[in-house]
Design a protein around this motif. Structure first.
Motif, PDB file in Angstrom:
ATOM      1  N   ALA A   2       0.831  -1.208   0.000  1.00 60.40           N
ATOM      2  CA  ALA A   2       0.000   0.000   0.000  1.00 60.40           C
ATOM      3  C   ALA A   2       0.865   1.257   0.000  1.00 60.40           C
ATOM      4  O   ALA A   2       0.463   2.282  -0.522  1.00 60.40           O
ATOM      5  CB  ALA A   2      -0.938   0.007   1.193  1.00 60.40           C
ATOM      6  N   THR A   8      -4.153   1.827  -3.002  1.00 62.33           N
ATOM      7  CA  THR A   8      -4.518   0.443  -2.698  1.00 62.33           C
ATOM      8  C   THR A   8      -4.870   0.326  -1.225  1.00 62.33           C
ATOM      9  O   THR A   8      -4.536   1.185  -0.405  1.00 62.33           O
ATOM     10  CB  THR A   8      -3.365  -0.541  -3.010  1.00 62.33           C
ATOM     11  N   ARG A  10      -4.876  -2.985   1.705  1.00 59.42           N
ATOM     12  CA  ARG A  10      -4.510  -4.389   1.947  1.00 59.42           C
ATOM     13  C   ARG A  10      -5.153  -4.846   3.243  1.00 59.42           C
ATOM     14  O   ARG A  10      -4.978  -4.193   4.286  1.00 59.42           O
ATOM     15  CB  ARG A  10      -2.997  -4.499   2.035  1.00 59.42           C
ATOM     16  N   SER A  12      -6.326  -8.422   5.730  1.00 61.88           N
ATOM     17  CA  SER A  12      -6.204  -9.859   5.987  1.00 61.88           C
ATOM     18  C   SER A  12      -7.558 -10.367   6.473  1.00 61.88           C
ATOM     19  O   SER A  12      -8.322  -9.626   7.090  1.00 61.88           O
ATOM     20  CB  SER A  12      -5.113 -10.144   7.013  1.00 61.88           C
ATOM     21  N   THR A 186      -5.017  -7.481  -1.578  1.00 63.79           N
ATOM     22  CA  THR A 186      -4.778  -6.068  -1.884  1.00 63.79           C
ATOM     23  C   THR A 186      -5.768  -5.636  -2.957  1.00 63.79           C
ATOM     24  O   THR A 186      -5.838  -6.258  -4.029  1.00 63.79           O
ATOM     25  CB  THR A 186      -3.333  -5.836  -2.382  1.00 63.79           C
TER      26      THR A 186
END
Length: 190
Positions: A2, A8, A10, A12, A186
């Motif tokens: 990022a 962007t 990202r 999880s 991402t």
């Protein structure tokens, strides 16, 4: 990533899946290394007969007990005495509970697991669960930044075991057959 690509985000995500049909497995050693003097005189054949009787007296099938299938066995434990490692397998949680209740100075518990195998259908379901979570989380973050999510730019998975046997240690705070699947996704921001 990022930081390298400023537009962007990202995230999880973890999918938790509980397999409905785990196979329970326990490894135990059978030896007189832990016992008092009255049992120390038992030979390996006597220990086997004693263990078989205990199993049958507890309503379990001796056919579910096998000598440990590994190349090496009890000799690697370093007791300098006779012994053997057995493995108990069952699909019944109740039978596994009964097996774990068995007590004898000859028996030492080594490992207790619930084992699953993730098939293609389950793998698809689990990955979809993880992607749905990642999308929901990324959408929430993007919304707070007044942005919209774009295409997926990259995906990383941590520890995929699809198609392999996966064992989960049996503990009081974890359901049998529990499987964690983690991904990092991402997204492009618009």
């Amino acid at each position: 990533m990022a930081q390298q690509q400023p537009n962007t985000i990202r995230v999880s995500a973890r999918a938790i899946y509980i397999d409905p049909d785990p196979v329970f497995k326990a490894d135990v050693s059978l030896t007189d290394s832990y016992s008092d003097q009255s049992i120390n005189k038992m030979q390996i054949d006597q220990m086997r007969a004693h263990f078989k009787k205990i199993i049958e007296d507890n309503g379990l099938s001796w056919n579910d007990i096998k000598e440990h299938p590994g190349t090496f066995g009890f000799e690697t434990m370093g007791y300098n005495k006779e012994g053997i490692i057995y493995q108990y397998k069952t699909k019944s949680a109740e039978n596994m509970k009964q097996f774990l209740k068995i007590k004898s100075p000859l028996i030492q518990s080594l490992n207790m697991t619930s084992n699953i195998q993730i098939d293609d259908r389950e793998a698809e379901k689990i990955t979809q669960m993880a992607f749905d979570k990642s999308y929901k989380q990324a959408s929430l973050l993007a919304k707070t930044m007044n942005k919209d999510l774009g295409n997926i730019l990259s995906v990383q998975e941590n520890g995929s075991v699809f198609g392999k046997q996966y064992g989960v240690s049996l503990y009081y705070d974890r359901p049998p057959g529990e499987f964690y699947y983690d991904i990092m996704v991402t997204y492009e921001l618009k």
